[in-house]
Design a protein around this motif. Structure first.
Motif, PDB file in Angstrom:
ATOM      1  N   PRO A   1      10.013 -24.285   7.032  1.00  0.00           N
ATOM      2  CA  PRO A   1      11.156 -23.356   6.979  1.00  0.00           C
ATOM      3  C   PRO A   1      12.306 -23.772   7.900  1.00  0.00           C
ATOM      4  O   PRO A   1      13.469 -23.548   7.564  1.00  0.00           O
TER       5      PRO A   1
ATOM      6  N   ALA B   1       3.580 -26.637  10.599  1.00  0.00           N
ATOM      7  CA  ALA B   1       3.775 -25.785   9.426  1.00  0.00           C
ATOM      8  C   ALA B   1       5.147 -25.131   9.471  1.00  0.00           C
ATOM      9  O   ALA B   1       5.806 -24.962   8.444  1.00  0.00           O
ATOM     10  N   ALA B   2       5.578 -24.761  10.679  1.00  0.00           N
ATOM     11  CA  ALA B   2       6.865 -24.079  10.806  1.00  0.00           C
ATOM     12  C   ALA B   2       8.039 -25.028  10.634  1.00  0.00           C
ATOM     13  O   ALA B   2       9.177 -24.588  10.463  1.00  0.00           O
TER      14      ALA B   2
ATOM     15  N   ARG C   1       8.437 -17.124  11.624  1.00  0.00           N
ATOM     16  CA  ARG C   1       9.481 -18.006  11.114  1.00  0.00           C
ATOM     17  C   ARG C   1      10.156 -17.397   9.885  1.00  0.00           C
ATOM     18  O   ARG C   1      11.351 -17.391   9.751  1.00  0.00           O
ATOM     19  N   ILE C   2       9.306 -16.885   9.005  1.00  0.00           N
ATOM     20  CA  ILE C   2       9.869 -16.294   7.799  1.00  0.00           C
ATOM     21  C   ILE C   2      10.733 -15.102   8.188  1.00  0.00           C
ATOM     22  O   ILE C   2      11.790 -14.867   7.620  1.00  0.00           O
TER      23      ILE C   2
ATOM     24  N   LEU D   1      14.041 -16.415   9.108  1.00  0.00           N
ATOM     25  CA  LEU D   1      14.765 -16.811   7.908  1.00  0.00           C
ATOM     26  C   LEU D   1      15.283 -15.589   7.174  1.00  0.00           C
ATOM     27  O   LEU D   1      16.407 -15.564   6.702  1.00  0.00           O
TER      28      LEU D   1
ATOM     29  N   LEU E   1      18.264 -14.257   8.802  1.00  0.00           N
ATOM     30  CA  LEU E   1      19.430 -15.102   8.554  1.00  0.00           C
ATOM     31  C   LEU E   1      20.000 -14.845   7.159  1.00  0.00           C
ATOM     32  O   LEU E   1      21.189 -14.626   6.986  1.00  0.00           O
TER      33      LEU E   1
ATOM     34  N   ALA F   1      11.089 -25.031  15.218  1.00  0.00           N
ATOM     35  CA  ALA F   1       9.738 -24.763  14.713  1.00  0.00           C
ATOM     36  C   ALA F   1       8.732 -24.658  15.853  1.00  0.00           C
ATOM     37  O   ALA F   1       7.539 -24.508  15.617  1.00  0.00           O
TER      38      ALA F   1
ATOM     39  N   VAL G   1      16.212 -24.186   6.802  1.00  0.00           N
ATOM     40  CA  VAL G   1      17.377 -23.564   7.440  1.00  0.00           C
ATOM     41  C   VAL G   1      18.475 -24.608   7.659  1.00  0.00           C
ATOM     42  O   VAL G   1      19.644 -24.389   7.330  1.00  0.00           O
TER      43      VAL G   1
ATOM     44  N   MET H   1       4.050 -18.775  11.465  1.00  0.00           N
ATOM     45  CA  MET H   1       4.669 -18.837  10.147  1.00  0.00           C
ATOM     46  C   MET H   1       5.391 -17.536   9.818  1.00  0.00           C
ATOM     47  O   MET H   1       6.523 -17.530   9.363  1.00  0.00           O
TER      48      MET H   1
END
Lengths: 358, 351
Positions: free
Chosen positions: B299, B295-296, A4-5, A8, A11, B290, B303, A1
């Motif tokens: 986000p 869970a991923a 991933r953030i 983001l 980006l 992901a 995107v 997670m």
């Protein structure tokens, strides 16, 4: 997670950087004066040389002739419709065209939220204070094309290739068939719907199948896929067969000048310009009808192929054109405006228009 | 210390370089097309993130179907089920939900509260049913699901085409669309004044549940084991792989089915034949971005939703045509994947 953030974050950080941090300056698209900005939504590419191209030309003409700011978006799905209408209205665009019946619901939703903006829906079904449907009586031109087609068929078999089976398209086919019957009462008119506006190979296959079944004159109503119909006719001619095609929606005579006898045309640019003028002067009210009478719908022969349609048929077309414009001749049509089609299940033959074109 | 930092930063630098390079290519292509890259990119960012309302109403709304289909694909792939059929399962779900909803046009108020849950269940069941066909063919006959799930997409598309101009067509019988769903069947708004609907919340909750299931339960372990190696899982002798495969198919189909109905109940209010622009396929990219972690997917879907919402703004505000927008979007997706993998490499080297 967290990774991933991180991505983001990168980006969203880098994009504004890449845009040079001068979004405000470059924008110019924030608030625009509502009386000076016009937008268009199409659900297909404006390179289709047909339905969408005509609308885009209309938008450009509004920009050029009236000096208004114009913008266009090609939407992909019904989800995009709301987004586009709301974005334009929010940005201050005062006149927003949705070029197709599919925009009706989204236009009505946006119209409630932005009562000062005017939403125009081509082939729309309902109208209100700021939702204006444009009704194109293209069936009248298709009827004239039918007379021309009936006069040149030798096989007495003709074909119609449609995209998605919607009322405006069924209406043109109904009228084309009626036009053919005027000059060739016993002729067979084949009908195929491919289910797609842009599947060129499906349209070509459908056209080729009709040619194999003996048809020698084809008309279409498939938007961007029309290139496939013209190609099939061209190949039939190359193989030594006599075959002709008719264009639809926009003047397509120059799209395949060697095989197109003429086109059933909506002068969308003229209609759009008229709409924009009325909107500016505050006189725009729906629904707005376009037909032979107003001169914004017509059958246009291909000037590069003179003499294909016999003189007798040309005279017949001219007199039919006059009779339709005068209201003496009723061309079969499919009605889709809600208060006009009550009780007849949407289809009717030989009824006059409830309201003449403005 | 300095040496370690340098080693850690190098892959991150590579990732940044990949991003910058891709953006440069996208900018160059836009410039070649006669469009200002600065204007185009700023329109994209403003379109997707310009305001809270814009983010909620456009980006998150566009992300919702990708979130649900992305989850569907992530779970299936994780269990070794190559479900390419989320698109068809989405259509099956949308059709079933609409069929239920328009059958009760009078449903409203407190007495109509049952309609939405029933429609949601119908959509999930239809999606699962659509996935059950390839599941049966795989487990009974050994037919590869890549081809069967793909082919089922076309069946669903044609079924939708038939139904919206046949049995499910609007009562007026004019256009190729269903009647509007009754208010009781519509998903409620999540934020007053915005277009964001409860479907997004449903997606987030399901993503959380799927993540818990996959990482914290024996069932999830079995799925991951079968996905890692069906033979090894079978050879362990502790459980049979087939029921696990079946479950993955059904859950995946149900999630994709929900995506379809959620789109109708939250956004369009009617079923059209062109409901989806290919979310079921884009979902594969979402799931891969992901890395199949449920869970991923949240986000990752955001995107893609941002790219979609921003793409519309690129057309509206910067005059970039649809084809260029799509090309730019694809390049940006490549950039995101490159950065993601670059950061992953950095993490591995550090760890």
């Amino acid at each position: 997670m967290i990774r991933r953030i991180g991505t983001l974050g990168v980006l969203s950080l880098v994009l504004p950087l890449a845009s040079g941090g001068c979004g405000d300056e470059a924008g110019g698209s924030g608030e625009v004066q509502s009386a000076t900005a016009v937008a268009l939504l199409t659900s297909g590419p404006v390179s289709d040389a047909g339905w969408h191209a005509g609308a885009y030309e209309g938008l450009q003409r509004i920009g050029d002739s009236l000096g208004l700011r114009v913008s266009h978006q090609q939407t992909r799905t019904p989800a995009d419709f709301d987004e586009a209408f709301l974005s334009y209205a929010e940005a201050g665009y005062g006149l927003i065209f949705g070029h197709g019946f599919e925009y009706q619901d989204a236009a009505e939703r946006a119209a409630k939220q932005y009562p000062d903006a005017t939403f125009v829906v081509s082939s729309g079904a309902r109208y209100s204070d700021n939702v204006v449907p444009l009704i194109f009586h293209l069936n009248e031109a298709a009827y004239l094309a039918g007379i021309a087609a009936g006069s040149i068929t030798r096989a007495e078999v003709l074909g119609m290739v449609g995209g998605v089976e919607i009322p405006p398209v069924r209406g043109t086919f109904l009228a084309f068939r009626a036009g053919v019957e005027v000059v060739r009462p016993g002729a067979t008119v084949l009908e195929t719907f491919t289910g797609s506006w842009d599947d060129v190979s499906a349209a070509k296959e459908a056209a080729a199948a009709q040619l194999r079944r003996g048809a020698d004159v084809l008309i279409h109503n498939v938007d961007a896929a029309s290139f496939g119909v013209f190609q099939a006719v061209r190949e039939a001619r190359a193989a030594g067969r006599g075959a002709w095609a008719f264009g639809m929606n926009r003047d397509q005579n120059d799209v395949a000048p060697d095989v197109i006898v003429g086109s059933a045309v909506i002068d969308v640019p003229a209609v759009f310009l008229q709409v924009a003028r009325q909107w500016r002067s505050g006189t725009l009210a729906g629904p707005l009808h376009s037909g032979l009478e107003s001169g914004t719908v017509d059958f246009v022969p291909n000037p590069l192929l003179p003499g294909i349609v016999p003189a007798a048929a040309e005279a017949r077309i001219a007199s039919a054109r006059q009779e339709i414009a005068d209201g003496r001749l009723q061309v079969p049509e499919i009605r889709y405006l809600e208060d006009e089609e009550a009780g007849d299940g949407g289809s009717s033959g030989g009824r006059g228009r409830a309201q003449p074109s403005g | 210390m300095t040496v370690r930092w340098g080693a850690a930063l190098r892959p991150a630098g590579q990732a940044a370089a990949a991003l910058v390079a891709t953006l440069a290519v996208a900018a160059a292509l836009l410039a070649i097309g006669g469009h200002s890259p600065v204007e185009a990119f700023s329109a994209l960012v403003r379109g997707a993130f310009g305001s809270w309302n814009r983010f909620a109403s456009f980006t998150l709304v566009q992300a919702t179907p990708l979130l649900l289909t992305g989850l569907a694909v992530a779970i299936a792939f994780k269990a070794g089920v190559w479900n390419i059929g989320a698109e068809g399962q989405l259509y099956a779900g949308a059709l079933a939900g609409v069929a239920v909803a328009v059958s009760f046009p009078g449903a409203a108020g407190a007495s109509g509260l049952w309609l939405l849950p029933v429609a949601l269940l119908a959509a999930a069941a239809a999606g699962a049913l659509w996935a059950a066909v390839p599941a049966a063919m795989k487990t009974r006959l050994g037919v590869g699901e890549v081809i069967t799930t793909l082919l089922m997409n076309f069946v669903a598309l044609f079924l939708a085409q038939y139904l919206v101009q046949g049995p499910l067509q609007e009562a007026r019988g004019v256009f190729n669309q269903t009647d509007e769903i009754p208010a009781a069947a519509a998903l409620p708004s999540l934020l007053p004044g915005s277009r964001l609907h409860a479907g997004f919340l449903l997606g987030v909750v399901l993503a959380g549940a799927a993540w818990l299931y996959m990482t914290r339960t024996p069932g999830g372990f079995r799925m991951r084991a079968v996905g890692a190696s069906t033979r090894a899982a079978e050879a362990s002798g502790r459980f049979a792989a087939q029921p696990v495969t079946w479950l993955a198919f059904l859950v995946s189909g149900a999630l994709a089915g929900l995506a379809g109905w959620v789109q109708v109940a939250g956004v369009t209010g009617r079923m059209y034949e062109g409901l989806s622009p290919g979310w079921g396929y884009t979902a594969i990219a979402v799931a891969l971005l992901a890395r199949l972690n449920p869970a991923a997917v949240v986000p990752a879907a955001v995107v893609f939703g941002a790219l979609s919402a921003g793409g519309g703004a690129m057309q509206r505000d910067a005059g970039v045509p649809e084809a260029w927008v799509r090309g730019t979007e694809a390049l940006l997706i490549l950039a995101v994947l490159a950065v993601d993998r670059g950061l992953e490499a950095a993490r591995r080297r550090r760890g």
